[in-house]
Design a protein around this motif. Sequence first.
Motif, mmCIF file in Angstrom:
data_model
loop_
_atom_site.group_PDB
_atom_site.id
_atom_site.type_symbol
_atom_site.label_atom_id
_atom_site.label_comp_id
_atom_site.label_asym_id
_atom_site.label_seq_id
_atom_site.Cartn_x
_atom_site.Cartn_y
_atom_site.Cartn_z
ATOM 1 N N LEU A 64 1.826 -11.135 -13.281
ATOM 2 C CA LEU A 64 0.755 -12.028 -13.095
ATOM 3 C C LEU A 64 1.809 -12.784 -11.927
ATOM 4 C CD1 LEU A 64 -0.430 -13.242 -16.492
ATOM 5 C CD2 LEU A 64 -1.707 -11.906 -14.715
ATOM 6 N N PRO A 65 0.983 -12.891 -10.713
ATOM 7 C CA PRO A 65 1.450 -13.603 -9.709
ATOM 8 C C PRO A 65 1.145 -15.118 -9.855
ATOM 9 C CG PRO A 65 -0.663 -12.773 -8.967
ATOM 10 C CD PRO A 65 -0.362 -12.493 -10.334
ATOM 11 N N ALA A 66 1.944 -15.885 -9.122
ATOM 12 C CA ALA A 66 1.767 -17.354 -8.880
ATOM 13 C C ALA A 66 0.308 -17.699 -8.855
ATOM 14 C CB ALA A 66 2.951 -18.113 -7.854
ATOM 15 N N PRO A 67 -0.328 -18.620 -9.125
ATOM 16 C CA PRO A 67 0.427 -19.839 -9.929
ATOM 17 C C PRO A 67 0.013 -19.508 -11.577
ATOM 18 C CG PRO A 67 -2.004 -20.549 -9.318
ATOM 19 C CD PRO A 67 -1.679 -19.049 -8.590
ATOM 20 N N TRP A 68 -0.351 -18.572 -11.833
ATOM 21 C CA TRP A 68 -0.545 -18.304 -13.215
ATOM 22 C C TRP A 68 0.738 -18.554 -14.034
ATOM 23 C CZ3 TRP A 68 -5.348 -17.821 -14.189
ATOM 24 C CH2 TRP A 68 -6.150 -17.465 -13.606
ATOM 25 N N ASN A 69 0.494 -19.320 -15.233
ATOM 26 C CA ASN A 69 1.501 -19.778 -16.049
ATOM 27 C C ASN A 69 1.453 -19.619 -17.516
ATOM 28 O OD1 ASN A 69 3.754 -21.447 -16.922
ATOM 29 N ND2 ASN A 69 3.099 -23.357 -16.162
ATOM 30 N N VAL A 70 1.993 -18.457 -17.985
ATOM 31 C CA VAL A 70 2.010 -17.983 -19.277
ATOM 32 C C VAL A 70 2.390 -18.813 -20.449
ATOM 33 C CG1 VAL A 70 2.003 -15.774 -20.575
ATOM 34 C CG2 VAL A 70 1.805 -15.771 -18.236
ATOM 35 N N ARG A 71 1.804 -19.842 -20.960
ATOM 36 C CA ARG A 71 2.189 -20.765 -21.691
ATOM 37 C C ARG A 71 0.957 -21.700 -22.286
ATOM 38 N NH1 ARG A 71 5.106 -26.083 -19.638
ATOM 39 N NH2 ARG A 71 5.608 -27.117 -21.655
ATOM 40 N N PHE A 91 -4.058 -13.576 -22.092
ATOM 41 C CA PHE A 91 -2.810 -14.560 -21.801
ATOM 42 C C PHE A 91 -3.561 -15.872 -21.897
ATOM 43 C CE2 PHE A 91 -3.952 -13.652 -17.244
ATOM 44 C CZ PHE A 91 -3.878 -14.785 -16.785
ATOM 45 N N THR A 92 -2.549 -16.826 -22.136
ATOM 46 C CA THR A 92 -3.134 -18.483 -21.897
ATOM 47 C C THR A 92 -2.421 -18.998 -20.887
ATOM 48 O OG1 THR A 92 -1.181 -19.085 -23.173
ATOM 49 C CG2 THR A 92 -3.238 -18.898 -24.714
ATOM 50 N N TYR A 100 -7.385 -16.148 -20.467
ATOM 51 C CA TYR A 100 -7.946 -15.147 -19.307
ATOM 52 C C TYR A 100 -7.541 -13.796 -19.711
ATOM 53 C CZ TYR A 100 -8.210 -19.301 -16.365
ATOM 54 O OH TYR A 100 -8.776 -20.619 -15.945
ATOM 55 N N ALA A 101 -8.429 -12.934 -19.155
ATOM 56 C CA ALA A 101 -8.106 -11.454 -19.352
ATOM 57 C C ALA A 101 -7.862 -10.713 -17.897
ATOM 58 C CB ALA A 101 -9.330 -10.851 -20.007
ATOM 59 N N MET A 102 -6.712 -9.917 -17.706
ATOM 60 C CA MET A 102 -6.698 -9.270 -16.584
ATOM 61 C C MET A 102 -6.788 -7.668 -16.871
ATOM 62 S SD MET A 102 -3.285 -8.737 -14.001
ATOM 63 C CE MET A 102 -2.818 -7.362 -15.024
ATOM 64 N N ARG A 104 -6.055 -4.346 -16.262
ATOM 65 C CA ARG A 104 -4.671 -3.616 -15.937
ATOM 66 C C ARG A 104 -4.818 -2.834 -14.751
ATOM 67 N NH1 ARG A 104 -1.737 -1.631 -21.206
ATOM 68 N NH2 ARG A 104 0.069 -1.039 -19.442
ATOM 69 N N ALA A 105 -6.067 -2.016 -14.506
ATOM 70 C CA ALA A 105 -6.292 -1.131 -13.747
ATOM 71 C C ALA A 105 -6.585 -1.937 -12.355
ATOM 72 C CB ALA A 105 -7.490 -0.485 -13.961
ATOM 73 N N SER A 106 -7.349 -3.044 -12.087
ATOM 74 C CA SER A 106 -7.777 -3.567 -10.885
ATOM 75 C C SER A 106 -7.221 -4.864 -10.761
ATOM 76 C CB SER A 106 -9.267 -4.037 -10.995
ATOM 77 O OG SER A 106 -9.619 -4.942 -12.002
ATOM 78 N N ALA A 107 -6.366 -5.262 -11.710
ATOM 79 C CA ALA A 107 -5.743 -6.664 -11.560
ATOM 80 C C ALA A 107 -6.336 -7.797 -11.362
ATOM 81 C CB ALA A 107 -4.601 -6.599 -10.254
ATOM 82 N N LYS A 108 -7.911 -7.725 -11.662
ATOM 83 C CA LYS A 108 -8.762 -8.674 -11.733
ATOM 84 C C LYS A 108 -8.648 -9.633 -12.857
ATOM 85 C CE LYS A 108 -13.839 -9.566 -10.843
ATOM 86 N NZ LYS A 108 -14.111 -10.287 -12.109
#
Length: 649
Positions: A64-71, A91-92, A100-102, A104-108
Amino acid sequence: MPMITPNGSWTSPIEAADVAAAGGTPQWLDVVDGETWWAQSRPAEGGRVALLRATSGSGAQEVLPAPWNVRNRVHEYGGRPWVVVGGLLVFTNWDDQRVYAMDRASAKVDPITPAPSQPHGVRYGDLRPGLGGEVWAVRERSTGSRRADVARDLVALSASGAQPRVLAATHHFLTAPQISPDGRRAAWLGWDHPAMPWDGTQLCVADIAADGTFAAHRVVAGGAEVSVCQLEWESPDTLLALLDPDGWWNLHRISLGGEITNLAPVPAELGGALWRIGSRWFAPLGGGRHAVLNSGRLAVLDENTATVSPVAEAAELVAWSPTIAVHGDTVAGVAAGAVSEGAVVHVNLRTGTRSELAVPDEGGAWLPDPAFLPVPHERTFKSRSGEEIPAYVYPPANPDHATPEGELPPYLVHVHGGPTGRAFGVLDLGFAYFTSRGIGVVAVNYGGSTGYGRRYRERLREQWGVVDVQDCVDVAEALVTEGLADPDRLAVRGGSAGGFTSAASMTTVRTYRAGTVQFPILDLSGWTGEGGETHDFESRYLDSLVGPLPEAQGRYDERSPINNTDSLAGPVLFLQGLEDEICPPEQADRFVEALDGSGTAHAYLTFPGEQHGFRKAETIIAALEAELSFYGQVFGFATPGVPAVELRS
């Protein structure tokens, strides 16, 4: 030839910036489609927690790129923050505490929980796969103005973004439900105030109805005096769990009818204190064998022979985090040793090989010549009451300098947090920052620490501020008696519960000349649910550590450092995050206000944007340099190249 230099003034290649860069220890590891994934804090990015996955060539790639903060903030210490379900990474995110849900194929990336009506008013944690692509989790909701006004339930989350579906709310505190292999049942842990999870928990099982709702639950293990810290489904009809009916967290098999079998009875801790829900101390290997952590070391439990055997290939890795996972014959985890920092490690139990992932962590992979690093000596000291006190001694180490004849080094007595926690004998660059400058450190596992059985933990029952203080004093004075430490240059340091013990020590004994108190508890009455100055998870912790109120009010008053500011043994340095919800700044503010004009030297540094514990690189640097400057001023040695912290009185 080494230069003869006063201890404390030795020049060192280890700078505070190096310690800050090494602060990103991996966490929350799991295996996804044969790949190892994990979360990792990045101090240079304000403590953002990134999600990484292993790549070919033993490298790592950010998922996950910034700014996502998995916490997340569940229990304020956080719970398992990510899970992969089918083609989705769920992830939270710290900033808004939403899930959130990403794809995995499109990274959306899309949110799948509603925005809370107040910032961080709803939190989720311990994410687990559920029915039909759902994610099951613990949900926390603020219900009032006090920090302890929180309600929890178990919910199912859908990638469609539908409203969370409530599954159960059996206890005040919960772990997320885990679904049985046949999809017919769910199991989870629950406990209620005033118990902490290491005091007593219940393992609950419920049938799942056709519409996905839970039937009434039944308790199959645990109780008021039995702690369960981890569960896993073994089959549709049996569970595996770590529980301590005999005083040690051992691995048990549990039938749905409540029949409990200890798979290898040993006087050893195979589990630990459940500070963060979703922690994992064991993982089945198949064939009646299980990877376990024996007081932090990797071992294999073989139920066929009822034995727990250390893994030779990992012998020098003395501290594995409770986040192990298994893929085939390989155990993946996060481990550290006496001369190695925490890293992602793979151990193949079939081939007897071990590998470590080369993880880019903003410079933390840098280590100086080993001659500058202290090798911790595992020691056992005796308390004045005859109890054994485990500790790790980190002596000064620097090949370029030597202690002047007739001089003994200063020593820092490090008090771990919790207090239901422990210290391990691992490489700690924060300790090395001091030892490479000629200052020794001793990390004490005082009564109440984990890793030594329930009886040792319960030495602290109603004795917090007494047993912990005295055990640390006994260790410090033993080092003086042995001729290893200067009796006139002893300091005590610690954060959180360790900050309480440090402050309590400075106000009740005369062993130490100085103390560093980080994000502390200082007013025991205020640090309760009724006092309103701490969070819900620990708001009744003091019932066991000090005693129930109002009967024990006298102990609360007597042991609170805030009430003893006029009896300080020497100067104190306070370090405090301004967004700390566990040990809020109000208590440190009041203590320092009482010291102003008292004639006692002190300093108080506060850090905006920091919660409980320091995560930002600039904070870690400022705190370490201030601490070194503080000791230099109190103990009388120069600290070249370090900004002077201003002491006021």
